[in-house]
Design a protein around this motif. Sequence first.
Motif, PDB file in Angstrom:
ATOM      1  N   ALA A   1      87.088  41.051  -3.596  1.00  0.00           N
ATOM      2  CA  ALA A   1      88.634  41.363  -3.796  1.00  0.00           C
ATOM      3  C   ALA A   1      89.085  40.958  -5.162  1.00  0.00           C
ATOM      4  O   ALA A   1      88.679  39.972  -5.676  1.00  0.00           O
TER       5      ALA A   1
ATOM      6  N   ARG B   1      93.614  36.083  11.664  1.00  0.00           N
ATOM      7  CA  ARG B   1      93.683  37.505  11.327  1.00  0.00           C
ATOM      8  C   ARG B   1      94.815  38.160  12.072  1.00  0.00           C
ATOM      9  O   ARG B   1      95.513  39.116  11.418  1.00  0.00           O
TER      10      ARG B   1
ATOM     11  N   LEU C   1      98.050  37.047  10.215  1.00  0.00           N
ATOM     12  CA  LEU C   1      97.985  37.772   8.816  1.00  0.00           C
ATOM     13  C   LEU C   1      98.196  39.187   8.811  1.00  0.00           C
ATOM     14  O   LEU C   1      98.944  39.965   7.996  1.00  0.00           O
TER      15      LEU C   1
ATOM     16  N   ALA D   1      99.004  42.068   5.898  1.00  0.00           N
ATOM     17  CA  ALA D   1      97.712  42.061   5.574  1.00  0.00           C
ATOM     18  C   ALA D   1      96.843  43.336   6.091  1.00  0.00           C
ATOM     19  O   ALA D   1      96.895  43.700   7.325  1.00  0.00           O
TER      20      ALA D   1
ATOM     21  N   PHE E   1      93.153  44.661   6.731  1.00  0.00           N
ATOM     22  CA  PHE E   1      91.784  44.139   6.767  1.00  0.00           C
ATOM     23  C   PHE E   1      90.711  45.549   6.629  1.00  0.00           C
ATOM     24  O   PHE E   1      91.030  46.603   7.195  1.00  0.00           O
ATOM     25  N   GLN E   2      89.888  45.237   5.609  1.00  0.00           N
ATOM     26  CA  GLN E   2      88.628  46.259   5.469  1.00  0.00           C
ATOM     27  C   GLN E   2      87.502  46.221   6.522  1.00  0.00           C
ATOM     28  O   GLN E   2      86.554  47.008   6.328  1.00  0.00           O
TER      29      GLN E   2
ATOM     30  N   GLU F   1      86.382  37.736   6.137  1.00  0.00           N
ATOM     31  CA  GLU F   1      87.609  38.213   5.074  1.00  0.00           C
ATOM     32  C   GLU F   1      88.861  37.577   5.291  1.00  0.00           C
ATOM     33  O   GLU F   1      89.831  37.786   4.255  1.00  0.00           O
ATOM     34  N   VAL F   2      89.190  36.970   6.299  1.00  0.00           N
ATOM     35  CA  VAL F   2      90.197  36.030   6.483  1.00  0.00           C
ATOM     36  C   VAL F   2      90.407  34.994   5.343  1.00  0.00           C
ATOM     37  O   VAL F   2      91.424  34.852   4.903  1.00  0.00           O
TER      38      VAL F   2
ATOM     39  N   HIS G   1      91.961  36.977   2.403  1.00  0.00           N
ATOM     40  CA  HIS G   1      93.410  36.993   2.714  1.00  0.00           C
ATOM     41  C   HIS G   1      94.054  35.649   2.423  1.00  0.00           C
ATOM     42  O   HIS G   1      94.971  35.766   1.584  1.00  0.00           O
TER      43      HIS G   1
ATOM     44  N   ALA H   1      94.101  34.867  -1.215  1.00  0.00           N
ATOM     45  CA  ALA H   1      95.162  35.888  -2.015  1.00  0.00           C
ATOM     46  C   ALA H   1      96.695  35.459  -1.880  1.00  0.00           C
ATOM     47  O   ALA H   1      97.235  35.731  -2.656  1.00  0.00           O
ATOM     48  N   ARG H   2      96.875  35.034  -0.640  1.00  0.00           N
ATOM     49  CA  ARG H   2      98.287  34.664  -0.264  1.00  0.00           C
ATOM     50  C   ARG H   2      98.834  33.444  -0.828  1.00  0.00           C
ATOM     51  O   ARG H   2      99.909  33.034  -0.568  1.00  0.00           O
TER      52      ARG H   2
END
Length: 504
Positions: free
Chosen positions: A126, A148, A151, A156, A158-159, A165-166, A169, A172-173
């Motif tokens: 990311a 998740r 988020l 958020a 999710f990809q 991936e959590v 995120h 990032a937050r």
Amino acid sequence: MTESPKECEKTVTPDVKLDVQNPSQPNFDEDRLREYCGVFGVFDLDDAAAITALGLHALQHRGQEAAGIVSYDNGRFHGERRLGLVGDHFSKESAIKRLPGSAAVGHVRYATTGETAIRNVQPLFAELNSGGFAVAHNGNLTNAQTLRRELIKEGAIFQSTSDTEVILHLVARSRKPQFLDRFIEALRSIEGAYSLVALTNKKLIGARDPLGIRPLVIGELNGKFILASETCALDMIGARFVRDVMNGEIVIISEKGLESINPFPPQPMRPCIFEYIYFARPDSLVHGRPVYQIRKAMGAELARERRIFADVVVPVPDSGVPAALGYSQESGIPFELGIIRNHYVGRTFIQPSQSVREVGVRMKHSANRCVVEGKRVVLIDDSIVRGTTSVKIVQMMRDAGAKEVHFLISSPPITHPDYYGIDTPQKEKLLAATHSLEEMRTYIGSDSLAFLSVDGIYRSMGYEKRDALRPQFTDHCFTGDYPTALTDLSGENRAQLSLLAEAS
Ligand code: AMP
């Protein structure tokens, strides 16, 4: 990150149509429950991607479904993520050329699902406001679904379906000004098992959960530090084993060298005992203990607990070999290769459905008639999960003329599912969770059946017995003693997970 979508798509198996309404269809979310993996990272070493590919090749037993590498060079991240074995893709010069730089992280992955999507192949990457961030994860988070959902509610997108991936995120937050503080804040929110390697433009970071459930080691090559799931990956590249990353420890490798921080309240380590029984490669050291010797000690302990009068000790290859050697040496019964393994098929579990798995067992093992015909055979494997392997192998021994087949297992009965990344299935599918010892013996078709006791496992590891108040290892598969909260399995989450389980 430079990544050609076209290149990636080339390797994707035909896309499975996803239908969440229809449980008979493979489900988009299905594979998040079951992952086991290996991770590797290098910093400040020439040919970082090639070294990472070699390291991942040594860790291939930890995941044979997909592999990925992200490298960093001169202001840019580069990534290649592929389905298949490491050697299928990363042995090609062209692939390595697309991963320039002296820092890289890599991942091998296995998930047992119908749907295998390139979007779930790690390292995940990311762009954060602090710069690029790649992360590779071995383990399984037990509150990832809960986080998740929260988020997603907050906007958020999710990809992937990966629990990893959590973490991206959460980092990032975070509102903390420093990257490392943001990373720590993210780790404080997650529960379960994680050994992580992460790469930023300035640092290689390794982190291990507060109990140290999955392994992670530090190595050194030409004065530079390396991170890997197991020491066999260090041996592969000629690196020296320095030490384990400790439970709850974060190591930061940068131009300044190696720095260590411990942001969690200290607690005793509880590594997963299954690494010693099955997962780790026998030539690895896990917490300084040689896995091969431990497996032999488990076999010797089994011989002390259950002596059988027999003519030969036969291992179920490869995983039963060290324990069978230990049993043979302790009992004085000769060790013989009564089963020959075809090495050109993957581990039994690689096949996603039960019917394919059953065929897989026959493809993988053949009886060596000259060893077993007319003999009383002690057959040794490291574990029984669903019982698929056991039924076939015992029948194979009988078809090859064995007079008696005594099936001994160098670990206790697996009665509880795993939620920390070693892919044992739901309770209903675990043979020992649903059958008594005698029912299992009848089902498997052996003359006798015995398992190593829980205390026997601990004795093999040098302890007098399992410390019931403060167990030395995470042994939930045998005891049901889960060492962390299982947040995703509570209330509303449990309902969702059982829906997913039905689909598998
Ligand atoms: P099963 O046939 O389902 O009883 O599986 C038992 C066989 O799978 C044994 O030979 C083990 O070596 C191996 N095994 C045990 N645990 C696992 C696991 N988590 N993933 C893959 N294979 C495993």
